[in-house]
Design a protein around this motif. Sequence first.
Motif, PDB file in Angstrom:
ATOM      1  N   ASP A 268       0.851  -1.191   0.000  1.00 44.45           N
ATOM      2  CA  ASP A 268       0.000   0.000   0.000  1.00 44.45           C
ATOM      3  C   ASP A 268       0.886   1.240   0.000  1.00 44.45           C
ATOM      4  N   ALA A 269       0.263   2.392  -0.040  1.00 43.24           N
ATOM      5  CA  ALA A 269       1.007   3.650  -0.170  1.00 43.24           C
ATOM      6  C   ALA A 269       1.948   3.877   1.013  1.00 43.24           C
ATOM      7  N   GLY A 270       1.484   3.555   2.220  1.00 42.66           N
ATOM      8  CA  GLY A 270       2.321   3.744   3.401  1.00 42.66           C
ATOM      9  C   GLY A 270       3.543   2.842   3.389  1.00 42.66           C
ATOM     10  N   GLU A 271       3.360   1.598   2.939  1.00 41.79           N
ATOM     11  CA  GLU A 271       4.482   0.662   2.869  1.00 41.79           C
ATOM     12  C   GLU A 271       5.496   1.105   1.821  1.00 41.79           C
ATOM     13  N   ARG A 272       5.006   1.595   0.687  1.00 36.63           N
ATOM     14  CA  ARG A 272       5.910   2.065  -0.363  1.00 36.63           C
ATOM     15  C   ARG A 272       6.703   3.286   0.098  1.00 36.63           C
ATOM     16  N   GLN A 273       6.038   4.169   0.832  1.00 35.64           N
ATOM     17  CA  GLN A 273       6.708   5.360   1.337  1.00 35.64           C
ATOM     18  C   GLN A 273       7.839   4.985   2.296  1.00 35.64           C
ATOM     19  N   LEU A 274       7.537   4.066   3.223  1.00 40.06           N
ATOM     20  CA  LEU A 274       8.550   3.662   4.197  1.00 40.06           C
ATOM     21  C   LEU A 274       9.683   2.895   3.526  1.00 40.06           C
ATOM     22  N   LEU A 275       9.343   2.028   2.551  1.00 38.13           N
ATOM     23  CA  LEU A 275      10.365   1.232   1.878  1.00 38.13           C
ATOM     24  C   LEU A 275      11.336   2.116   1.100  1.00 38.13           C
ATOM     25  N   SER A 276      10.862   3.277   0.646  1.00 33.41           N
ATOM     26  CA  SER A 276      11.756   4.184  -0.080  1.00 33.41           C
ATOM     27  C   SER A 276      12.867   4.721   0.812  1.00 33.41           C
ATOM     28  N   LEU A 277      12.711   4.608   2.125  1.00 34.92           N
ATOM     29  CA  LEU A 277      13.712   5.100   3.073  1.00 34.92           C
ATOM     30  C   LEU A 277      14.655   3.998   3.552  1.00 34.92           C
TER      31      LEU A 277
END
Length: 372
Positions: free
Chosen positions: A313-322
């Motif tokens: 989901d969007a939250g997981e993708r955002q965190l994975l980018s870090l």
Amino acid sequence: MRDIGTARLEDRDILYSLALIQGVGRKTLYQLYQRFGSYFFLFESSAGERLSSMRLSNAVQKAIVQTINRQRVLADKQQRAGSDFSFVCFLDEQFPPLLKEIPDPPAVLFYRGNFDLLSRPMIGVVGTRRPTPYGRAACRYLTTDLVQAGFVIVSGLAQGIDTEAHRAALESNGGTVAVLGCGIEQVYPRQNRSLYRNIAQSGLLVSEYAPMELPKPGLFPERNRLISAFSMGVLIVEAAERSGSLITADCALEQGKEVFAVPGPIFSSVSTGPHNLIKQGAKLITNLDDIIEELSPYVSTEPVLPSSTPALDAGERQLLSLVGYDPIHWEELFEQLDHTARSTLDCTLLHLESKGIIAALPGGYYVKQKEA
């Protein structure tokens, strides 16, 4: 009841019993056969005198004379028939032809699992016992693609990169061969007991040592020559300057095999080995295509399919980018997120862990395991 004295025996049966004797190694097994053309002379009363003409220690000569007789060989054969491991030797047609081509071939192989894997194209994957998160990720990434390209993965069941390679192969529904530095009835290291069982069921375990032979430091460098002998090429993923993995690379070069090396951070001590190999002419590897260029005659013509990854989901993708392949601390992640994402940070981290995309490290650090 069958008459023990008239039962049919073959040279391979005597060879098996000889291989169980402490101090009788592959060189002695070959020398005896080459000198006398058969092992049956050991049943004769003149066996001791004939052995004395060879350069064997008194202890080994005595052990052979006292141990090898028709009754003992038959008993060993009957016991072997009831065991859950199998045995093949240089006298057998199914003995792997690749092993006959190396300078110091084994005389026997004890094995559990699917022996047919040895007839398929194989790649050795080895490295340090203390890999970095980057090394683990690189190993799994390349191993998975190698399996999908049709290769069987060969390694040594050691901790670290060996373990990652075996597991990645099994998880990708591919074949894997573990070459042991001890007897087939020993599990080393103990932490890999469950992996040992999984390979016995879905892959292949092989050893040139007597089934109950304990792991000893000198046996592991010896077994490395078999990892390279089975393989079309050997891939080194992280290795210190004096790593045992570099012995495998040396063996591969002596056997005329390809050596591949994964580059790493210049500040990492376990990058030293691969970097030195690259300087000496090993192929620098960053993806499957680099290996295929050298081994294209041996790979499947089918395209490599991407590994299936759970949707994010969007939250997981955002965190994975870090999160990258270098460890990052929880607090650093927290500081880089907005208020909403901070409130769900622990939950999002847990979801990414459960999907196998990131891993938690001691001290509150996290690292990427694979691409999503």
